[in-house]
Design a protein around this motif. Sequence first.
Motif, mmCIF file in Angstrom:
data_model
loop_
_atom_site.group_PDB
_atom_site.id
_atom_site.type_symbol
_atom_site.label_atom_id
_atom_site.label_comp_id
_atom_site.label_asym_id
_atom_site.label_seq_id
_atom_site.Cartn_x
_atom_site.Cartn_y
_atom_site.Cartn_z
ATOM 1 N N GLY A 94 0.824 -1.205 0.000
ATOM 2 C CA GLY A 94 0.000 0.000 0.000
ATOM 3 C C GLY A 94 0.859 1.256 0.000
ATOM 4 N N GLY A 95 0.250 2.362 0.410
ATOM 5 C CA GLY A 95 0.935 3.655 0.397
ATOM 6 C C GLY A 95 2.188 3.674 1.259
ATOM 7 N N SER A 96 2.215 2.891 2.329
ATOM 8 C CA SER A 96 3.396 2.883 3.206
ATOM 9 C C SER A 96 4.598 2.291 2.487
ATOM 10 C CB SER A 96 3.114 2.069 4.476
ATOM 11 O OG SER A 96 2.052 2.651 5.179
ATOM 12 N N THR A 97 4.387 1.183 1.802
ATOM 13 C CA THR A 97 5.475 0.503 1.090
ATOM 14 C C THR A 97 5.948 1.353 -0.088
ATOM 15 O OG1 THR A 97 4.502 -1.588 1.736
ATOM 16 C CG2 THR A 97 6.028 -1.646 -0.113
ATOM 17 N N ILE A 98 4.996 1.899 -0.813
ATOM 18 C CA ILE A 98 5.348 2.723 -1.984
ATOM 19 C C ILE A 98 6.058 4.004 -1.526
ATOM 20 C CG2 ILE A 98 4.336 4.030 -3.926
ATOM 21 C CD1 ILE A 98 2.265 1.633 -4.065
ATOM 22 N N GLY A 99 5.645 4.529 -0.361
ATOM 23 C CA GLY A 99 6.312 5.712 0.212
ATOM 24 C C GLY A 99 7.777 5.420 0.520
ATOM 25 N N LEU A 100 8.050 4.239 1.058
ATOM 26 C CA LEU A 100 9.447 3.892 1.368
ATOM 27 C C LEU A 100 10.275 3.798 0.089
ATOM 28 C CD1 LEU A 100 11.764 3.075 3.193
ATOM 29 C CD2 LEU A 100 10.822 0.755 3.299
ATOM 30 N N ALA A 101 9.711 3.209 -0.959
ATOM 31 C CA ALA A 101 10.446 3.125 -2.234
ATOM 32 C C ALA A 101 10.740 4.532 -2.763
ATOM 33 C CB ALA A 101 9.637 2.332 -3.258
ATOM 34 N N ALA A 114 6.218 0.030 -8.951
ATOM 35 C CA ALA A 114 5.242 -0.055 -7.857
ATOM 36 C C ALA A 114 4.148 -1.056 -8.215
ATOM 37 C CB ALA A 114 4.638 1.318 -7.596
ATOM 38 N N ILE A 115 3.816 -1.900 -7.232
ATOM 39 C CA ILE A 115 2.724 -2.874 -7.402
ATOM 40 C C ILE A 115 1.740 -2.617 -6.259
ATOM 41 C CG2 ILE A 115 2.160 -5.345 -7.613
ATOM 42 C CD1 ILE A 115 5.434 -5.499 -8.016
ATOM 43 N N PRO A 116 0.766 -1.729 -6.481
ATOM 44 C CA PRO A 116 -0.121 -1.323 -5.382
ATOM 45 C C PRO A 116 -1.075 -2.443 -4.963
ATOM 46 C CG PRO A 116 -0.396 0.086 -7.315
ATOM 47 C CD PRO A 116 0.454 -1.043 -7.737
ATOM 48 N N SER A 122 -0.707 6.371 -4.196
ATOM 49 C CA SER A 122 0.628 6.986 -4.143
ATOM 50 C C SER A 122 1.495 6.646 -5.355
ATOM 51 C CB SER A 122 1.323 6.526 -2.855
ATOM 52 O OG SER A 122 2.614 7.017 -2.770
ATOM 53 N N GLU A 123 1.242 5.479 -5.976
ATOM 54 C CA GLU A 123 2.083 5.012 -7.092
ATOM 55 C C GLU A 123 2.062 5.947 -8.300
ATOM 56 O OE1 GLU A 123 -0.564 3.493 -5.861
ATOM 57 O OE2 GLU A 123 -2.073 3.443 -7.439
ATOM 58 N N VAL A 124 1.055 6.810 -8.413
ATOM 59 C CA VAL A 124 1.006 7.729 -9.566
ATOM 60 C C VAL A 124 1.131 9.194 -9.133
ATOM 61 C CG1 VAL A 124 -0.116 6.278 -11.303
ATOM 62 C CG2 VAL A 124 -1.526 7.429 -9.586
ATOM 63 N N THR A 125 1.671 9.427 -7.950
ATOM 64 C CA THR A 125 1.879 10.821 -7.534
ATOM 65 C C THR A 125 3.370 11.118 -7.342
ATOM 66 O OG1 THR A 125 1.929 10.676 -5.101
ATOM 67 C CG2 THR A 125 -0.255 10.616 -6.155
ATOM 68 N N PRO A 126 3.766 12.359 -7.653
ATOM 69 C CA PRO A 126 5.159 12.748 -7.405
ATOM 70 C C PRO A 126 5.290 13.326 -5.989
ATOM 71 C CG PRO A 126 4.057 14.433 -8.679
ATOM 72 C CD PRO A 126 3.010 13.421 -8.338
ATOM 73 N N ILE A 127 4.586 12.703 -5.026
ATOM 74 C CA ILE A 127 4.494 13.261 -3.665
ATOM 75 C C ILE A 127 5.047 12.256 -2.659
ATOM 76 C CG2 ILE A 127 2.896 14.161 -1.908
ATOM 77 C CD1 ILE A 127 0.856 14.592 -4.217
ATOM 78 N N TYR A 221 -9.034 0.327 -10.988
ATOM 79 C CA TYR A 221 -9.090 1.320 -12.073
ATOM 80 C C TYR A 221 -9.454 2.693 -11.485
ATOM 81 C CZ TYR A 221 -11.433 3.701 -16.026
ATOM 82 O OH TYR A 221 -11.858 4.613 -16.954
ATOM 83 N N GLY A 222 -10.475 2.707 -10.610
ATOM 84 C CA GLY A 222 -10.882 3.964 -9.976
ATOM 85 C C GLY A 222 -9.759 4.558 -9.140
ATOM 86 N N ALA A 223 -9.055 3.708 -8.402
ATOM 87 C CA ALA A 223 -7.970 4.188 -7.537
ATOM 88 C C ALA A 223 -6.841 4.797 -8.377
ATOM 89 C CB ALA A 223 -7.439 3.033 -6.695
ATOM 90 N N TRP A 224 -6.546 4.170 -9.503
ATOM 91 C CA TRP A 224 -5.513 4.717 -10.403
ATOM 92 C C TRP A 224 -5.927 6.129 -10.850
ATOM 93 C CZ3 TRP A 224 -5.251 2.729 -16.132
ATOM 94 C CH2 TRP A 224 -4.354 3.533 -16.853
ATOM 95 N N LEU A 225 -7.183 6.260 -11.310
ATOM 96 C CA LEU A 225 -7.635 7.569 -11.800
ATOM 97 C C LEU A 225 -7.619 8.611 -10.675
ATOM 98 C CD1 LEU A 225 -10.615 6.559 -14.141
ATOM 99 C CD2 LEU A 225 -8.201 6.873 -14.699
ATOM 100 N N CYS A 226 -8.093 8.217 -9.503
ATOM 101 C CA CYS A 226 -8.135 9.174 -8.381
ATOM 102 C C CYS A 226 -6.718 9.558 -7.947
ATOM 103 C CB CYS A 226 -8.911 8.582 -7.202
ATOM 104 S SG CYS A 226 -10.668 8.378 -7.549
#
Length: 355
Positions: A94-101, A114-116, A122-127, A221-226
Amino acid sequence: MQPFTYNANPARVLFGAGRLADLGAELERLGAKRALIISTPSQRPVIAALVAQLGTLAGAVFDGATMHTPTDVTAAALVVLKERQCDALVALGGGSTIGLAKALALRTGLPQIAIPTTYAGSEVTPILGETANGVKTTRRSPSLLPQVVIYDVGQTLSLPPAMSASSGLNAIAHAVESLYSRDANPIISLTAEEGIAALVRSLPVIVESPGNTDARSDAQYGAWLCGTCLGAVGMALHHQLCHVLGGSFDLPHAQTHAIVLAHVIAYNAPAAPEAMVRLGRALGGGKEPWTQVHGMLGKLGLPASLRGIGMPEEGLQHALDLVLGDSYWNPRPMEQAPLRNLLRRAFDGTAPTLD
Ligand code: NAD
Protein backbone atom coordinates in the motif's frame (compact mmCIF):
# COMPACT_ATOMS: atom_id res chain seq x y z
CA MET A 1 -14.35 27.47 -21.25
CA GLN A 2 -12.08 29.10 -18.66
CA PRO A 3 -8.33 29.17 -19.44
CA PHE A 4 -6.36 26.43 -17.67
CA THR A 5 -2.94 24.79 -17.37
CA TYR A 6 -2.66 21.02 -17.64
CA ASN A 7 0.44 19.16 -16.43
CA ALA A 8 0.60 15.41 -17.09
CA ASN A 9 2.85 13.08 -15.13
CA PRO A 10 4.60 10.36 -17.15
CA ALA A 11 3.34 6.84 -16.41
CA ARG A 12 3.88 3.35 -17.78
CA VAL A 13 0.99 1.29 -16.46
CA LEU A 14 0.44 -2.46 -16.82
CA PHE A 15 -3.14 -3.24 -15.84
CA GLY A 16 -4.92 -6.57 -15.49
CA ALA A 17 -5.15 -9.94 -13.79
CA GLY A 18 -1.84 -11.80 -13.80
CA ARG A 19 0.28 -8.80 -14.84
CA LEU A 20 2.68 -9.45 -11.92
CA ALA A 21 4.17 -12.10 -14.21
CA ASP A 22 5.60 -9.22 -16.28
CA LEU A 23 7.70 -7.87 -13.40
CA GLY A 24 10.93 -9.64 -14.43
CA ALA A 25 10.67 -8.35 -18.01
CA GLU A 26 9.96 -4.83 -16.72
CA LEU A 27 13.06 -4.94 -14.49
CA GLU A 28 15.15 -6.06 -17.46
CA ARG A 29 13.66 -3.25 -19.55
CA LEU A 30 14.99 -0.84 -16.91
CA GLY A 31 18.42 -2.51 -17.09
CA ALA A 32 18.15 -3.80 -13.50
CA LYS A 33 19.95 -6.92 -12.29
CA ARG A 34 19.41 -6.91 -8.50
CA ALA A 35 16.21 -5.28 -7.25
CA LEU A 36 15.43 -4.46 -3.63
CA ILE A 37 11.95 -5.87 -2.89
CA ILE A 38 10.07 -3.71 -0.37
CA SER A 39 7.00 -4.66 1.66
CA THR A 40 5.43 -4.78 5.13
CA PRO A 41 5.75 -7.71 7.59
CA SER A 42 2.15 -8.84 6.93
CA GLN A 43 2.88 -9.34 3.22
CA ARG A 44 5.87 -11.69 3.72
CA PRO A 45 4.21 -14.76 2.14
CA VAL A 46 3.49 -12.83 -1.08
CA ILE A 47 7.06 -11.57 -1.13
CA ALA A 48 8.46 -15.10 -0.74
CA ALA A 49 6.56 -16.14 -3.87
CA LEU A 50 7.73 -13.02 -5.72
CA VAL A 51 11.39 -13.71 -4.86
CA ALA A 52 11.00 -17.24 -6.19
CA GLN A 53 9.45 -15.84 -9.39
CA LEU A 54 12.27 -13.31 -9.92
CA GLY A 55 15.25 -15.57 -9.20
CA THR A 56 18.53 -13.62 -9.34
CA LEU A 57 16.67 -10.39 -10.23
CA ALA A 58 15.64 -10.26 -6.54
CA GLY A 59 18.76 -8.85 -4.92
CA ALA A 60 17.40 -8.37 -1.39
CA VAL A 61 14.17 -7.98 0.61
CA PHE A 62 13.30 -5.24 3.09
CA ASP A 63 9.91 -5.88 4.70
CA GLY A 64 9.89 -3.19 7.40
CA ALA A 65 7.83 -0.44 5.67
CA THR A 66 5.52 1.46 8.06
CA MET A 67 2.95 4.25 7.81
CA HIS A 68 4.05 7.91 7.35
CA THR A 69 7.54 6.93 6.05
CA PRO A 70 9.71 7.46 9.15
CA THR A 71 13.26 8.45 8.14
CA ASP A 72 14.87 5.91 10.50
CA VAL A 73 13.12 3.08 8.62
CA THR A 74 14.38 4.57 5.34
CA ALA A 75 17.92 4.64 6.78
CA ALA A 76 17.66 0.94 7.73
CA ALA A 77 16.45 0.04 4.23
CA LEU A 78 19.26 2.08 2.71
CA VAL A 79 21.82 -0.04 4.57
CA VAL A 80 20.36 -3.25 3.07
CA LEU A 81 20.19 -1.65 -0.40
CA LYS A 82 23.87 -0.64 -0.29
CA GLU A 83 25.15 -3.88 1.27
CA ARG A 84 23.43 -5.93 -1.45
CA GLN A 85 24.32 -3.46 -4.22
CA CYS A 86 20.72 -3.22 -5.45
CA ASP A 87 20.11 -1.32 -8.67
CA ALA A 88 16.28 -0.96 -8.70
CA LEU A 89 13.36 -0.76 -6.28
CA VAL A 90 10.22 -2.90 -6.32
CA ALA A 91 7.44 -1.87 -3.90
CA LEU A 92 4.64 -4.38 -3.44
CA GLY A 93 2.08 -3.02 -0.97
CA GLY A 94 0.00 0.00 0.00
CA GLY A 95 0.94 3.66 0.40
CA SER A 96 3.40 2.88 3.21
CA THR A 97 5.47 0.50 1.09
CA ILE A 98 5.35 2.72 -1.98
CA GLY A 99 6.31 5.71 0.21
CA LEU A 100 9.45 3.89 1.37
CA ALA A 101 10.45 3.13 -2.23
CA LYS A 102 10.00 6.82 -3.10
CA ALA A 103 12.15 7.83 -0.10
CA LEU A 104 14.88 5.44 -1.29
CA ALA A 105 14.61 6.68 -4.90
CA LEU A 106 15.05 10.22 -3.61
CA ARG A 107 18.30 9.24 -1.89
CA THR A 108 19.74 6.96 -4.59
CA GLY A 109 18.18 7.92 -7.93
CA LEU A 110 17.27 4.24 -8.52
CA PRO A 111 14.29 3.37 -10.76
CA GLN A 112 11.10 2.11 -9.10
CA ILE A 113 8.37 -0.36 -10.01
CA ALA A 114 5.24 -0.06 -7.86
CA ILE A 115 2.72 -2.87 -7.40
CA PRO A 116 -0.12 -1.32 -5.38
CA THR A 117 -2.20 -3.57 -3.13
CA THR A 118 -4.50 -0.89 -1.65
CA TYR A 119 -6.37 2.03 -3.28
CA ALA A 120 -4.25 4.85 -1.77
CA GLY A 121 -2.93 6.05 -5.16
CA SER A 122 0.63 6.99 -4.14
CA GLU A 123 2.08 5.01 -7.09
CA VAL A 124 1.01 7.73 -9.57
CA THR A 125 1.88 10.82 -7.53
CA PRO A 126 5.16 12.75 -7.40
CA ILE A 127 4.49 13.26 -3.67
CA LEU A 128 6.28 11.94 -0.58
CA GLY A 129 5.39 12.58 3.07
CA GLU A 130 8.24 11.70 5.45
CA THR A 131 8.24 11.75 9.26
CA ALA A 132 11.23 12.75 11.38
CA ASN A 133 11.05 13.54 15.11
CA GLY A 134 7.25 13.36 15.02
CA VAL A 135 6.91 15.95 12.23
CA LYS A 136 5.59 14.94 8.80
CA THR A 137 6.92 16.95 5.86
CA THR A 138 5.61 16.63 2.31
CA ARG A 139 7.57 17.23 -0.87
CA ARG A 140 6.67 17.08 -4.57
CA SER A 141 9.19 16.19 -7.26
CA PRO A 142 8.93 14.40 -10.63
CA SER A 143 11.92 12.28 -9.53
CA LEU A 144 9.67 10.56 -6.94
CA LEU A 145 7.42 8.98 -9.57
CA PRO A 146 7.78 5.21 -10.13
CA GLN A 147 8.88 4.41 -13.71
CA VAL A 148 6.38 1.52 -13.94
CA VAL A 149 3.12 0.68 -12.15
CA ILE A 150 1.71 -2.84 -12.25
CA TYR A 151 -1.98 -3.07 -11.30
CA ASP A 152 -2.61 -6.78 -10.79
CA VAL A 153 -6.04 -7.33 -9.30
CA GLY A 154 -4.85 -10.61 -7.74
CA GLN A 155 -2.71 -8.61 -5.30
CA THR A 156 -5.74 -6.79 -3.89
CA LEU A 157 -8.02 -9.76 -3.15
CA SER A 158 -6.57 -10.25 0.34
CA LEU A 159 -7.16 -6.63 1.40
CA PRO A 160 -9.75 -6.93 4.21
CA PRO A 161 -13.22 -5.46 3.41
CA ALA A 162 -12.99 -2.61 5.97
CA MET A 163 -9.53 -1.57 4.77
CA SER A 164 -10.72 -1.85 1.15
CA ALA A 165 -13.66 0.46 1.88
CA SER A 166 -11.65 3.09 3.77
CA SER A 167 -8.82 2.96 1.23
CA GLY A 168 -11.40 3.43 -1.55
CA LEU A 169 -12.76 6.51 0.23
CA ASN A 170 -9.20 7.79 0.59
CA ALA A 171 -8.96 7.56 -3.21
CA ILE A 172 -12.33 9.28 -3.68
CA ALA A 173 -11.05 12.13 -1.48
CA HIS A 174 -8.17 12.75 -3.92
CA ALA A 175 -10.63 13.10 -6.79
CA VAL A 176 -13.09 15.26 -4.82
CA GLU A 177 -10.42 17.81 -3.93
CA SER A 178 -9.15 17.88 -7.52
CA LEU A 179 -12.63 19.01 -8.66
CA TYR A 180 -12.33 22.28 -6.70
CA SER A 181 -8.54 22.61 -6.70
CA ARG A 182 -7.02 26.02 -7.49
CA ASP A 183 -5.45 24.41 -10.57
CA ALA A 184 -8.46 22.26 -11.51
CA ASN A 185 -8.75 21.59 -15.23
CA PRO A 186 -11.26 19.78 -17.45
CA ILE A 187 -9.04 16.73 -18.09
CA ILE A 188 -8.44 16.04 -14.41
CA SER A 189 -12.10 16.76 -13.58
CA LEU A 190 -13.14 14.18 -16.17
CA THR A 191 -10.67 11.71 -14.65
CA ALA A 192 -12.02 12.48 -11.18
CA GLU A 193 -15.65 11.84 -12.16
CA GLU A 194 -14.77 8.52 -13.76
CA GLY A 195 -12.57 7.47 -10.82
CA ILE A 196 -15.22 8.32 -8.20
CA ALA A 197 -17.95 6.52 -10.15
CA ALA A 198 -15.83 3.35 -10.47
CA LEU A 199 -15.21 3.25 -6.71
CA VAL A 200 -18.79 4.13 -5.76
CA ARG A 201 -20.12 1.18 -7.76
CA SER A 202 -17.40 -1.32 -6.75
CA LEU A 203 -16.83 -0.75 -3.01
CA PRO A 204 -20.24 -2.08 -1.81
CA VAL A 205 -19.70 -5.23 -3.92
CA ILE A 206 -16.20 -5.72 -2.46
CA VAL A 207 -17.46 -5.37 1.13
CA GLU A 208 -20.10 -8.05 0.42
CA SER A 209 -17.84 -10.25 -1.61
CA PRO A 210 -14.10 -9.45 -1.22
CA GLY A 211 -13.11 -12.08 -3.79
CA ASN A 212 -15.16 -10.55 -6.63
CA THR A 213 -12.43 -9.86 -9.19
CA ASP A 214 -14.63 -7.71 -11.45
CA ALA A 215 -15.43 -5.33 -8.60
CA ARG A 216 -11.80 -5.41 -7.41
CA SER A 217 -10.62 -4.59 -10.90
CA ASP A 218 -13.10 -1.72 -11.16
CA ALA A 219 -11.90 -0.36 -7.80
CA GLN A 220 -8.27 -0.58 -8.87
CA TYR A 221 -9.09 1.32 -12.07
CA GLY A 222 -10.88 3.96 -9.98
CA ALA A 223 -7.97 4.19 -7.54
CA TRP A 224 -5.51 4.72 -10.40
CA LEU A 225 -7.63 7.57 -11.80
CA CYS A 226 -8.14 9.17 -8.38
CA GLY A 227 -4.40 8.90 -7.63
CA THR A 228 -3.71 10.57 -10.97
CA CYS A 229 -5.87 13.50 -9.81
CA LEU A 230 -3.88 13.80 -6.57
CA GLY A 231 -0.64 13.75 -8.55
CA ALA A 232 -1.73 16.39 -11.06
CA VAL A 233 -3.26 19.26 -9.06
CA GLY A 234 -2.97 20.84 -5.61
CA MET A 235 -5.04 19.64 -2.67
CA ALA A 236 -7.04 21.70 -0.16
CA LEU A 237 -8.68 21.59 3.30
CA HIS A 238 -9.46 17.86 3.32
CA HIS A 239 -5.89 16.73 2.69
CA GLN A 240 -4.49 19.32 5.08
CA LEU A 241 -6.85 18.30 7.86
CA CYS A 242 -6.13 14.58 7.39
CA HIS A 243 -2.40 15.29 7.25
CA VAL A 244 -2.61 17.17 10.57
CA LEU A 245 -4.81 14.50 12.22
CA GLY A 246 -2.69 11.59 10.98
CA GLY A 247 0.66 13.24 11.73
CA SER A 248 -0.19 14.69 15.16
CA PHE A 249 -2.38 11.93 16.61
CA ASP A 250 -1.11 8.91 14.68
CA LEU A 251 -4.61 8.13 13.40
CA PRO A 252 -4.94 5.45 10.69
CA HIS A 253 -4.52 7.18 7.33
CA ALA A 254 -7.33 5.72 5.19
CA GLN A 255 -9.95 5.66 7.98
CA THR A 256 -9.25 9.32 8.83
CA HIS A 257 -9.82 10.30 5.20
CA ALA A 258 -13.03 8.25 5.07
CA ILE A 259 -14.52 9.98 8.14
CA VAL A 260 -13.49 13.56 7.37
CA LEU A 261 -14.40 13.67 3.66
CA ALA A 262 -18.17 14.27 3.87
CA HIS A 263 -17.69 17.10 6.38
CA VAL A 264 -15.18 18.90 4.17
CA ILE A 265 -17.46 18.50 1.13
CA ALA A 266 -20.25 20.23 3.10
CA TYR A 267 -17.86 22.98 4.21
CA ASN A 268 -16.67 23.68 0.67
CA ALA A 269 -19.98 23.15 -1.16
CA PRO A 270 -21.15 26.81 -1.10
CA ALA A 271 -17.84 27.92 -2.65
CA ALA A 272 -17.56 25.16 -5.27
CA PRO A 273 -20.91 24.78 -7.08
CA GLU A 274 -19.51 23.33 -10.33
CA ALA A 275 -17.49 20.73 -8.40
CA MET A 276 -20.69 19.73 -6.54
CA VAL A 277 -22.52 19.19 -9.84
CA ARG A 278 -19.73 16.92 -11.10
CA LEU A 279 -19.50 15.10 -7.76
CA GLY A 280 -23.26 14.60 -7.64
CA ARG A 281 -23.11 13.10 -11.14
CA ALA A 282 -20.24 10.77 -10.19
CA LEU A 283 -22.18 9.63 -7.11
CA GLY A 284 -25.15 8.74 -9.30
CA GLY A 285 -27.48 11.63 -8.38
CA GLY A 286 -29.89 11.72 -5.45
CA LYS A 287 -29.20 13.44 -2.12
CA GLU A 288 -26.61 16.19 -1.59
CA PRO A 289 -23.05 14.89 -2.17
CA TRP A 290 -21.99 15.32 1.49
CA THR A 291 -25.02 13.35 2.72
CA GLN A 292 -24.32 10.57 0.23
CA VAL A 293 -20.62 10.33 1.12
CA HIS A 294 -21.43 10.28 4.84
CA GLY A 295 -24.03 7.57 4.15
CA MET A 296 -21.36 5.43 2.48
CA LEU A 297 -19.65 4.98 5.88
CA GLY A 298 -22.69 3.16 7.28
CA LYS A 299 -23.31 1.19 4.10
CA LEU A 300 -19.69 0.04 3.96
CA GLY A 301 -19.54 -0.81 7.67
CA LEU A 302 -16.98 1.90 8.52
CA PRO A 303 -16.68 3.95 11.72
CA ALA A 304 -18.17 7.44 11.37
CA SER A 305 -16.38 9.19 14.23
CA LEU A 306 -12.79 10.26 14.82
CA ARG A 307 -13.39 9.32 18.47
CA GLY A 308 -13.96 5.75 17.28
CA ILE A 309 -10.52 5.55 15.64
CA GLY A 310 -8.54 6.95 18.59
CA MET A 311 -8.68 10.75 18.29
CA PRO A 312 -8.29 12.37 21.73
CA GLU A 313 -10.98 15.00 22.41
CA GLU A 314 -8.43 17.40 23.90
CA GLY A 315 -6.58 17.34 20.56
CA LEU A 316 -9.39 19.03 18.60
CA GLN A 317 -8.28 22.60 19.37
CA HIS A 318 -4.64 21.74 18.63
CA ALA A 319 -5.66 20.30 15.24
CA LEU A 320 -7.68 23.44 14.48
CA ASP A 321 -4.75 25.68 15.45
CA LEU A 322 -2.41 23.74 13.17
CA VAL A 323 -4.80 23.96 10.19
CA LEU A 324 -5.43 27.69 10.69
CA GLY A 325 -1.76 28.41 11.42
CA ASP A 326 -0.48 27.45 7.97
CA SER A 327 -3.51 26.94 5.76
CA TYR A 328 -3.48 25.35 2.32
CA TRP A 329 -5.37 27.21 -0.40
CA ASN A 330 -9.09 26.28 -0.16
CA PRO A 331 -12.10 27.35 -2.25
CA ARG A 332 -13.81 28.64 0.90
CA PRO A 333 -11.62 30.62 3.29
CA MET A 334 -10.69 28.71 6.42
CA GLU A 335 -12.85 30.19 9.18
CA GLN A 336 -12.42 29.39 12.85
CA ALA A 337 -16.04 28.86 13.98
CA PRO A 338 -17.36 26.68 11.12
CA LEU A 339 -14.14 24.66 11.09
CA ARG A 340 -14.48 24.02 14.82
CA ASN A 341 -18.04 22.78 14.17
CA LEU A 342 -16.79 20.59 11.31
CA LEU A 343 -14.16 18.97 13.53
CA ARG A 344 -16.69 18.47 16.33
CA ARG A 345 -19.13 16.69 13.99
CA ALA A 346 -16.35 14.49 12.58
CA PHE A 347 -15.23 13.70 16.13
CA ASP A 348 -18.76 12.74 17.22
CA GLY A 349 -19.70 11.05 13.94
CA THR A 350 -22.82 13.18 13.42
CA ALA A 351 -24.11 14.07 9.96
CA PRO A 352 -22.36 16.86 8.01
CA THR A 353 -24.30 20.12 7.62
CA LEU A 354 -23.82 23.41 5.82
CA ASP A 355 -22.79 26.25 8.12
P1 NAD B 1 -0.67 0.84 4.25
O1 NAD B 1 0.23 0.79 3.07
O2 NAD B 1 -0.07 1.31 5.54
O3 NAD B 1 -1.31 -0.59 4.45
C1 NAD B 1 -2.14 -0.83 5.60
C2 NAD B 1 -2.00 -2.28 6.04
O4 NAD B 1 -2.62 -3.10 5.07
C3 NAD B 1 -0.54 -2.74 6.15
O5 NAD B 1 -0.41 -3.54 7.29
C4 NAD B 1 -0.33 -3.56 4.90
O6 NAD B 1 0.63 -4.57 5.07
C5 NAD B 1 -1.72 -4.14 4.69
N1 NAD B 1 -2.02 -4.47 3.30
C6 NAD B 1 -1.80 -3.70 2.22
N2 NAD B 1 -2.27 -4.31 1.12
C7 NAD B 1 -2.77 -5.50 1.52
C8 NAD B 1 -3.42 -6.57 0.85
N3 NAD B 1 -3.66 -6.55 -0.46
N4 NAD B 1 -3.80 -7.64 1.58
C9 NAD B 1 -3.63 -7.68 2.93
N5 NAD B 1 -3.04 -6.69 3.63
C10 NAD B 1 -2.63 -5.61 2.92
O7 NAD B 1 -1.97 1.73 3.96
P2 NAD B 1 -2.34 2.80 2.85
O8 NAD B 1 -3.56 3.46 3.33
O9 NAD B 1 -2.32 2.20 1.50
O10 NAD B 1 -1.13 3.83 2.88
C11 NAD B 1 -1.01 4.82 3.88
C12 NAD B 1 0.29 5.56 3.72
O11 NAD B 1 0.45 5.99 2.37
C13 NAD B 1 0.40 6.80 4.58
O12 NAD B 1 1.72 6.92 5.07
C14 NAD B 1 0.08 7.92 3.62
O13 NAD B 1 0.66 9.16 4.00
C15 NAD B 1 0.67 7.39 2.33
N6 NAD B 1 0.03 7.92 1.11
C16 NAD B 1 0.79 8.67 0.28
C17 NAD B 1 0.25 9.17 -0.89
C18 NAD B 1 1.11 9.97 -1.81
O14 NAD B 1 0.69 10.34 -2.89
N7 NAD B 1 2.34 10.27 -1.43
C19 NAD B 1 -1.08 8.89 -1.23
C20 NAD B 1 -1.85 8.12 -0.36
C21 NAD B 1 -1.28 7.61 0.81
